[in-house]
Design a protein around this motif. Structure first.
Motif, PDB file in Angstrom:
ATOM      1  N   ASP A 234       0.828  -1.200   0.000  1.00  0.00           N
ATOM      2  CA  ASP A 234       0.000   0.000   0.000  1.00  0.00           C
ATOM      3  C   ASP A 234       0.870   1.261   0.000  1.00  0.00           C
ATOM      4  O   ASP A 234       0.695   2.153  -0.832  1.00  0.00           O
ATOM      5  CB  ASP A 234      -0.909  -0.049   1.235  1.00  0.00           C
ATOM      6  CG  ASP A 234      -1.860   1.118   1.316  1.00  0.00           C
ATOM      7  OD1 ASP A 234      -2.903   1.048   0.672  1.00  0.00           O
ATOM      8  OD2 ASP A 234      -1.550   2.081   2.048  1.00  0.00           O
TER       9      ASP A 234
ATOM     10  N   TYR B 184       2.848   1.798  -3.260  1.00  0.00           N
ATOM     11  CA  TYR B 184       2.001   2.437  -4.266  1.00  0.00           C
ATOM     12  C   TYR B 184       1.892   3.938  -3.972  1.00  0.00           C
ATOM     13  O   TYR B 184       2.054   4.774  -4.863  1.00  0.00           O
ATOM     14  CB  TYR B 184       0.610   1.794  -4.274  1.00  0.00           C
ATOM     15  CG  TYR B 184      -0.368   2.472  -5.200  1.00  0.00           C
ATOM     16  CD1 TYR B 184      -0.510   2.057  -6.518  1.00  0.00           C
ATOM     17  CD2 TYR B 184      -1.158   3.532  -4.768  1.00  0.00           C
ATOM     18  CE1 TYR B 184      -1.408   2.682  -7.378  1.00  0.00           C
ATOM     19  CE2 TYR B 184      -2.052   4.163  -5.621  1.00  0.00           C
ATOM     20  CZ  TYR B 184      -2.176   3.732  -6.923  1.00  0.00           C
ATOM     21  OH  TYR B 184      -3.057   4.365  -7.771  1.00  0.00           O
TER      22      TYR B 184
ATOM     23  N   LYS C 267       0.154  -2.013  -4.346  1.00  0.00           N
ATOM     24  CA  LYS C 267      -1.285  -2.257  -4.252  1.00  0.00           C
ATOM     25  C   LYS C 267      -1.960  -0.895  -4.140  1.00  0.00           C
ATOM     26  O   LYS C 267      -1.561  -0.068  -3.327  1.00  0.00           O
ATOM     27  CB  LYS C 267      -1.575  -3.097  -3.004  1.00  0.00           C
ATOM     28  CG  LYS C 267      -3.042  -3.349  -2.756  1.00  0.00           C
ATOM     29  CD  LYS C 267      -3.231  -3.961  -1.354  1.00  0.00           C
ATOM     30  CE  LYS C 267      -4.635  -3.863  -0.878  1.00  0.00           C
ATOM     31  NZ  LYS C 267      -5.061  -2.528  -0.478  1.00  0.00           N
ATOM     32  N   LYS C 268      -2.945  -0.660  -4.982  1.00  0.00           N
ATOM     33  CA  LYS C 268      -3.604   0.650  -5.003  1.00  0.00           C
ATOM     34  C   LYS C 268      -3.974   1.095  -3.594  1.00  0.00           C
ATOM     35  O   LYS C 268      -4.590   0.359  -2.825  1.00  0.00           O
ATOM     36  CB  LYS C 268      -4.858   0.612  -5.878  1.00  0.00           C
ATOM     37  CG  LYS C 268      -5.511   1.973  -6.000  1.00  0.00           C
ATOM     38  CD  LYS C 268      -6.714   1.955  -6.906  1.00  0.00           C
ATOM     39  CE  LYS C 268      -7.341   3.333  -6.939  1.00  0.00           C
ATOM     40  NZ  LYS C 268      -8.588   3.346  -7.664  1.00  0.00           N
TER      41      LYS C 268
ATOM     42  N   ASP D 115      -6.172   3.503  -1.706  1.00  0.00           N
ATOM     43  CA  ASP D 115      -7.341   4.369  -1.829  1.00  0.00           C
ATOM     44  C   ASP D 115      -7.191   5.649  -1.013  1.00  0.00           C
ATOM     45  O   ASP D 115      -7.656   6.712  -1.430  1.00  0.00           O
ATOM     46  CB  ASP D 115      -8.606   3.623  -1.409  1.00  0.00           C
ATOM     47  CG  ASP D 115      -8.974   2.513  -2.387  1.00  0.00           C
ATOM     48  OD1 ASP D 115      -8.657   2.636  -3.588  1.00  0.00           O
ATOM     49  OD2 ASP D 115      -9.577   1.508  -1.945  1.00  0.00           O
TER      50      ASP D 115
ATOM     51  N   GLU E  70      -4.970   8.016  -2.937  1.00  0.00           N
ATOM     52  CA  GLU E  70      -5.724   8.472  -4.113  1.00  0.00           C
ATOM     53  C   GLU E  70      -6.691   9.587  -3.715  1.00  0.00           C
ATOM     54  O   GLU E  70      -6.814  10.588  -4.413  1.00  0.00           O
ATOM     55  CB  GLU E  70      -6.489   7.311  -4.754  1.00  0.00           C
ATOM     56  CG  GLU E  70      -5.615   6.312  -5.472  1.00  0.00           C
ATOM     57  CD  GLU E  70      -5.082   6.804  -6.807  1.00  0.00           C
ATOM     58  OE1 GLU E  70      -5.753   7.611  -7.472  1.00  0.00           O
ATOM     59  OE2 GLU E  70      -3.972   6.369  -7.166  1.00  0.00           O
TER      60      GLU E  70
END
Length: 188
Positions: A32, A35, A88-89, A91, A94
């Protein structure tokens, strides 16, 4: 007065690929933040380009250099722990970066945008501090001392970066942004 009825809360069932132990959580967390750091390395140049205060531009460019070092350090952590490096994206990152982009689009270039860029960068730093702190604790618990040492280095750098941003905001940028708003909105 009517008493509100309590809603029944259900226990969430884990997915098939759910974490079964601390090492699984550690691996998920590493992927995480890996990313998050990679995405941040692509975003910081835009933030620096949109900053107008020379000190803020310098600070954001320094953070870009540190971010690239953090990516390399994470790759070393993957290596020493035997975990396959993968992103791993994230969130959370983001969302923070989308909010940062929205703020850039909703402010004129200048001191008010600079104040918003500091706020955005501090949200990023706080997320990173929380993540690196957790991963450090996991690594220590699992006896992954080399990984723990590397994570502690990054955690310390993130805390220092946050302190620099706070100082920059509090010594000049926030008060200038406030004055700029008072000039355009005399009711303040």
């Amino acid at each position: 007065m009517a008493t509100p009825t309590a809603k029944k809360v259900e226990v969430t069932k884990a997915k098939k690929n759910a974490a079964h132990g601390l090492r699984d959580l550690f691996e998920v967390g590493l992927k995480d933040i890996y990313y998050a750091e990679k995405v941040l390395s692509k975003t910081l140049p835009k933030m620096a380009k949109n900053a107008s205060t020379p000190e803020l531009v310098t600070t954001l460019n320094k953070h870009l250099t540190e971010t690239n070092e953090h990516i390399s350090r994470l790759e070393k952590i993957f290596e020493v722990t035997g975990i396959k490096p993968a992103a791993k994206k994230c969130d959370a990152m983001e969302g923070i970066l989308k909010e940062s982009d929205d703020i850039i689009n909703k402010t004129d270039q200048g001191i008010v945008r600079d104040a918003s860029l500091i706020a955005s960068e501090q949200k990023i730093k706080h997320y990173q501090i929380a993540t690196y702190g957790t991963l450090h604790a996991f690594a220590k618990t699992m006896g992954e001392n080399k990984a723990a040492d590397l994570l502690a280095m990054t955690l310390d750098e993130e805390k220092k970066a946050d302190a620099v941003l706070t100082k920059l905001a509090m010594t000049s940028i926030n008060s200038q942004a406030f004055k700029a708003g008072a000039l355009t909105n005399p009711k303040m």
